[in-house]
Design an enzyme around this catalytic site. Structure first.
Site, PDB file in Angstrom:
ATOM      1  N   SER A 148       0.804  -1.227   0.000  1.00  0.00           N
ATOM      2  CA  SER A 148       0.000   0.000   0.000  1.00  0.00           C
ATOM      3  C   SER A 148       0.841   1.283   0.000  1.00  0.00           C
ATOM      4  CB  SER A 148      -0.943  -0.063   1.203  1.00  0.00           C
ATOM      5  OG  SER A 148      -1.804   1.016   1.236  1.00  0.00           O
ATOM      6  N   ASP A 163      -3.439   6.269  -2.989  1.00  0.00           N
ATOM      7  CA  ASP A 163      -2.260   5.705  -2.324  1.00  0.00           C
ATOM      8  C   ASP A 163      -1.643   4.635  -3.241  1.00  0.00           C
ATOM      9  OD1 ASP A 163      -4.008   3.599  -2.024  1.00  0.00           O
ATOM     10  OD2 ASP A 163      -3.346   3.109   0.006  1.00  0.00           O
ATOM     11  N   ASP A 199      -1.663   1.439  -3.598  1.00  0.00           N
ATOM     12  CA  ASP A 199      -2.413   0.339  -4.198  1.00  0.00           C
ATOM     13  C   ASP A 199      -3.837   0.755  -4.559  1.00  0.00           C
ATOM     14  OD1 ASP A 199      -3.201   0.477  -1.548  1.00  0.00           O
ATOM     15  OD2 ASP A 199      -3.453  -1.681  -1.306  1.00  0.00           O
ATOM     16  N   ASP A 255      -6.438   2.083  -2.950  1.00  0.00           N
ATOM     17  CA  ASP A 255      -7.669   1.894  -2.180  1.00  0.00           C
ATOM     18  C   ASP A 255      -7.995   3.093  -1.295  1.00  0.00           C
ATOM     19  OD1 ASP A 255      -5.765   1.435  -0.250  1.00  0.00           O
ATOM     20  OD2 ASP A 255      -6.398  -0.617   0.215  1.00  0.00           O
ATOM     21  N   GLU A 297     -12.484   6.117   6.643  1.00  0.00           N
ATOM     22  CA  GLU A 297     -11.483   6.571   7.592  1.00  0.00           C
ATOM     23  C   GLU A 297     -11.058   7.967   7.138  1.00  0.00           C
ATOM     24  OE1 GLU A 297      -9.082   3.071   9.540  1.00  0.00           O
ATOM     25  OE2 GLU A 297      -8.677   3.091   7.398  1.00  0.00           O
ATOM     26  N   ASN A 304      -8.293   8.999   6.625  1.00  0.00           N
ATOM     27  CA  ASN A 304      -7.202   8.882   5.654  1.00  0.00           C
ATOM     28  C   ASN A 304      -7.685   8.598   4.228  1.00  0.00           C
ATOM     29  OD1 ASN A 304      -7.792   6.098   5.502  1.00  0.00           O
ATOM     30  ND2 ASN A 304      -6.267   5.584   7.062  1.00  0.00           N
ATOM     31  N   ARG A 331      -2.665   5.394  20.422  1.00  0.00           N
ATOM     32  CA  ARG A 331      -2.886   3.957  20.171  1.00  0.00           C
ATOM     33  C   ARG A 331      -1.632   3.363  19.534  1.00  0.00           C
ATOM     34  NH1 ARG A 331      -3.662   3.865  14.675  1.00  0.00           N
ATOM     35  NH2 ARG A 331      -4.137   1.654  14.669  1.00  0.00           N
ATOM     36  N   GLY A 367      -0.878  -0.429  14.083  1.00  0.00           N
ATOM     37  CA  GLY A 367      -1.005  -1.813  13.640  1.00  0.00           C
ATOM     38  C   GLY A 367      -0.104  -2.113  12.457  1.00  0.00           C
ATOM     39  N   THR A 368       0.594  -1.108  11.965  1.00  0.00           N
ATOM     40  CA  THR A 368       1.434  -1.323  10.774  1.00  0.00           C
ATOM     41  C   THR A 368       2.890  -0.914  10.944  1.00  0.00           C
ATOM     42  OG1 THR A 368       0.938   0.854   9.871  1.00  0.00           O
ATOM     43  CG2 THR A 368      -0.545  -0.916   9.234  1.00  0.00           C
TER      44      THR A 368
HETATM   45  C1  16G Z   1      -3.979  -0.171   7.317  1.00  0.00           C
HETATM   46  C2  16G Z   1      -5.471  -0.257   7.173  1.00  0.00           C
HETATM   47  C3  16G Z   1      -6.087   1.123   7.261  1.00  0.00           C
HETATM   48  C4  16G Z   1      -5.679   1.767   8.563  1.00  0.00           C
HETATM   49  C5  16G Z   1      -4.184   1.756   8.735  1.00  0.00           C
HETATM   50  C6  16G Z   1      -3.832   2.176  10.135  1.00  0.00           C
HETATM   51  C7  16G Z   1      -6.751  -1.797   5.819  1.00  0.00           C
HETATM   52  C8  16G Z   1      -6.986  -2.348   4.453  1.00  0.00           C
HETATM   53  N1  16G Z   1      -5.827  -0.842   5.900  1.00  0.00           N
HETATM   54  O1  16G Z   1      -3.416   0.535   6.262  1.00  0.00           O
HETATM   55  O2  16G Z   1      -7.474   0.970   7.218  1.00  0.00           O
HETATM   56  O3  16G Z   1      -6.124   3.093   8.613  1.00  0.00           O
HETATM   57  O4  16G Z   1      -3.696   0.440   8.543  1.00  0.00           O
HETATM   58  O5  16G Z   1      -2.475   2.059  10.327  1.00  0.00           O
HETATM   59  O6  16G Z   1      -7.363  -2.208   6.793  1.00  0.00           O
HETATM   60  P1  16G Z   1      -1.838   2.201  11.763  1.00  0.00           P
HETATM   61  O7  16G Z   1      -2.404   1.103  12.611  1.00  0.00           O
HETATM   62  O8  16G Z   1      -0.390   2.111  11.530  1.00  0.00           O
HETATM   63  O9  16G Z   1      -2.243   3.548  12.273  1.00  0.00           O
HETATM   64 MG    MG Z   2      -3.803   1.168   0.432  1.00  0.00          MG
END
Ligand code: 16G
Ligand code: MG
Length: 552
Positions: free
Chosen positions: A74, A286, A288, A290, A380, A382, A506, A509-510
C-alpha cells in the site's frame, strides 16, 4: 486426525519440504498478520509469500470458493512489501484465519508440515476439495518475484490459480467477488471492471446540468503506483464524462515518495510533482489505489485538504436526498474512527441528522459495523472507505427503479448506479473518485463549496518510539487508554488546558510506534497538545531514543 494425516501424505510431503526449503524462513524471524496483512521489508517476505500460497489453498478448500492473494504494501515505502488474503465475497480474511496465517508464517522449517496439519484439523478443511486462487500485485520492483513465490505455494499443494499480474487491491477484491458469484456481479476480467464502473458512472452523470470544463476535469496524483496504470487503461471508458490528468504516474519518481494520499493527508500539503493552479480540483491515490483524498489551493495559495470525513459527508448527503426523493425510509449509518475530525462528527449528527458510529482503526472494523445498516457509509479520515448496501436495500431500490415514475424513478435509478459503482468490498479509490465526481457534477458543486460544508478543527498526528508498543492497550474504539496506568489521566489533564480539544493514543497496527492524535481550536494549540501527549507517552509507556521535541 489419522485421516487428515493420511491426506497430507497424499499431498506429497517431499515436494512441500523441498519447495519450502527454496523459500526458507530466516530462523527466529517473527511477523504478525497485522491490520492489513503482513508488511515489512521485501527481502524478509519470500517465505511468507510461499506460505500464504499454501494457506490460500487451505482456505479455498475450506470455503469451496476462490480466494485472492494480493502482493502489496500500500502506502509504505517502495522497499517494503506485503501480502493479504481476500475472502470469498471480496472481504478481508476472517479473524480466525488471520491467526492461522500468523502461525504458519512463523513456523520454523521443521514445524511447517505439522502446522499445515494443525490448521487443516482446526479449520476442518477437506483436503480432497479442489482449490482455486487468484493473485494480483502492485508495481513494486519486488512484487513480481514475490508473487511467483505465492504461486509456488499454491501449486505445491495442488491448487489451481490465475495470476492477474498488475492490479489495484480493490480490483483483486472485485475479481474474487465476481468469480464466487458466477459472474452475476460482473465479469472477472479487467475489462469487466472498467465496463461495470464506467457504465454506472456515465448513466449517473448523463442527466447533469453542469457540463462546464471545470466540472469535467480532474488532476490525479497516482503516488507513482498501480493507480496510474489502471487509470490510464480506464481513461477512454469515461472520457466523455470526465477527463483525468495523471501526475506521479511512475515514469520518474519513486512509489509513495513525497506523494500519494498518505503523504498528503499526514503532511497536510500537496504532493511533489503536481502542477496546481488555484481552485483546481485535485486528488491523490495511495500506492495500491484503495485510498483517496481531495484538495485544492485557494486564491491566496493556501492548501485545503478534503479528507475521508468530508468525502463521507458529501456522499451521505447525496444518498439522503435521493432517499427523500423516492420516499423510502432506509436507514443510513455513517461509520468513522477516532481519527475523524470533531467538526465532521458534529456536522453529520447535528446538521445532517444522521447516526454516526465510531470503531477501531482498520477497514475490517468499519466494514463490520457498516453491515448493520440498510446503507452503511464508512470512511477513515485517511480516505479509505466505501458505501455498503444491504441485499434487502439493493433489491428494494432496483424494484423501485422499475416501478416508480418520473423524478422518483430517476432518483431510484441514480441509487442503482451508485450501488453498481461502489465495490462490494473495502474501499476503492477509482470507484470513490467516480462517485464523488458524479455528485459534484450533478449538484453543480465546486470543490470550494464542498470544502465549505464545515471547517475542520486544526489537528496534529505524531509518532512516539517506545520499547514495546503493546504496553498500551485501549478501549472505547481506541479513544481511551487502559494501560499503562496513569496515561489516560495524564491525557485528560492535558486536554483540559485547551479549547475544543481532544487527544488519544494507540499502538500502530502497521509500524513499530505509538500514534498520537490531538485536535484543538488553533493549529498552535493542536501542535502543543500533541507534543505534550507525546511526552506523556514517552514517560509513561517506555519511550526509547530521543525525547519528543516540540515543532514539526
Ligand atoms: C492499514 C489499514 C487502514 C488503517 C491503517 C492504520 C486496511 C486495508 N488498511 O493501512 O485501514 O487506517 O492500517 O495504520 O485495513 P496504523 O495502525 O499504523 O495507524
Ligand atoms: Mg492502500
Amino acid at each position: 486426525m489419522m485421516q487428515i494425516g493420511q491426506d497430507l501424505v497424499d499431498m506429497d510431503l517431499d515436494a512441500i519440504r523441498e519447495y519450502s526449503a527454496l523459500h526458507a524462513k530466516p530462523s527466529g524471524l517473527v511477523l504478525q498478520y497485522g491490520t492489513a496483512g503482513f508488511r515489512t521489508k521485501a527481502e524478509h517476505l519470500d517465505h511468507v509469500m510461499f506460505r500464504m500460497g499454501l494457506l490460500a489453498v487451505l482456505r479455498s478448500k475450506q470455503t469451496k470458493s476462490t480466494i485472492g492473494v494480493m502482493v502489496t504494501a500500500s502506502h509504505n515505502p517502495e522497499e517494503d512489501n506485503g501480502v493479504k488474503l481476500v475472502d470469498p465475497l471480496g472481504e478481508m480474511l476472517a479473524p480466525s484465519w488471520e491467526e492461522h496465517a500468523t502461525c504458519l508464517a512463523n513456523a520454523e522449517e521443521h514445524e511447517l508440515l505439522r502446522m499445515l496439519m494443525d490448521i487443516s484439523v482446526k479449520a476442518a478443511v477437506n483436503l480432497h476439495q479442489d482449490a482455486f486462487v487468484v493473485i494480483g500485485r502492485d508495481t513494486r520492483p519486488s512484487s513480481e518475484k514475490l508473487s511467483q513465490s505465492v504461486i509456488d505455494g499454491v501449486t505445491v499443494l495442488g491448487g489451481q490459480f490465475h495470476d492477474y499480474g498488475l492490479l489495484t487491491t480493490p480490483q483483486l477484491h472485485y475479481m474474487v467477488y465476481c468469480r464466487n458469484t458466477s459472474g452475476q456481479y460482473g465479469k472477472a476480467t479487467i475489462e469487466g471492471y472498467y465496463e461495470k464502473l464506467s457504465k454506472a458512472f456515465m448513466e449517473l452523470t448523463k442527466q447533469a446540468f453542469c457540463s462546464g470544463d471545470e466540472y469535467r476535469s480532474l488532476k490525479v496524483d497516482c503516488a507513482n503506483g498501480i493507480g496510474a496504470l489502471k487509470l490510464r487503461e480506464m481513461e477512454h471508458y469515461i472520457s466523455q464524462g470526465l477527463s483525468v490528468q495523471l501526475f506521479n504516474d511512475g515514469t520518474k519518481g519513486k512509489l509513495n515518495h513525497l506523494c500519494g494520499a498518505d503523504f498528503v493527508k499526514s503532511h497536510q500539503k500537496p504532493p511533489q510533482g503536481m502542477e496546481m493552479k488555484s481552485n483546481e480540483r485535485c486528488c491523490s491515490f495511495d500506492g495500491d489505489a484503495d485510498r483517496i483524498v481531495y484538495y485544492y489551493l485557494d486564491v491566496d495559495g493556501h492548501f485545503h485538504l478534503i479528507d475521508g470525513d468530508k468525502i463521507a459527508t458529501l456522499i451521505s448527503s447525496f444518498l439522503k436526498e435521493l432517499l427523500l426523493e423516492i420516499g423510502e425510509s432506509l436507514n443510513i449509518g455513517v461509520v468513522q474512527t477516532a481519527y475523524a475530525n470533531g467538526s465532521s462528527t458534529r456536522y453529520l449528527e447535528e446538521v445532517m441528522k444522521v447516526s454516526v458510529y465510531c470503531t477501531k482503526t482498520g477497514v475490517k472494523h468499519l466494514h463490520h459495523k457498516a453491515q448493520e445498516f440498510d446503507i452503511g457509509v464508512y470512511f477513515e479520515a485517511n480516505g479509505h472507505g466505501t458505501v455498503l448496501f444491504s441485499k434487502a436495500a439493493e433489491t428494494k431500490i432496483k424494484q423501485l427503479a422499475k416501478e416508480l415514475e418520473d423524478k422518483k424513478r430517476e432518483a431510484a435509478k441514480m441509487l442503482e448506479n451508485v450501488i453498481d459503482l461502489f465495490n462490494q468490498a473495502a474501499g476503492d479509490a477509482i470507484a470513490d473518485m467516480l462517485v464523488i465526481e458524479a455528485i459534484l457534477i450533478l449538484k453543480g458543486l465546486t470543490v470550494q463549496q464542498w470544502d465549505a460544508l464545515y471547517t475542520d478543527l486544526p489537528n496534529r498526528q505524531l509518532k512516539v518510539k517506545v520499547a514495546d508498543r503493546q504496553v498500551i492497550s485501549t478501549t472505547d474504539a481506541e479513544r481511551q487508554v487502559v494501560t499503562p496506568p496513569g496515561l489516560q489521566e495524564a491525557i485528560n489533564d492535558l486536554v483540559k488546558k485547551y479549547k475544543l480539544s481532544r487527544a488519544f493514543v494507540r499502538p500502530s497496527g502497521t509500524e513499530d510506534i505509538v500514534r498520537v492524535y490531538a485536535e484543538a481550536d488553533s493549529q498552535e494549540n493542536a501542535d502543543s497538545l500533541a507534543h505534550a501527549v507525546s511526552l506523556a507517552v514517552f514517560q509513561l509507556a517506555g519511550g526509547v531514543g530521543e525525547t519528543p521535541q516540540p515543532g514539526f
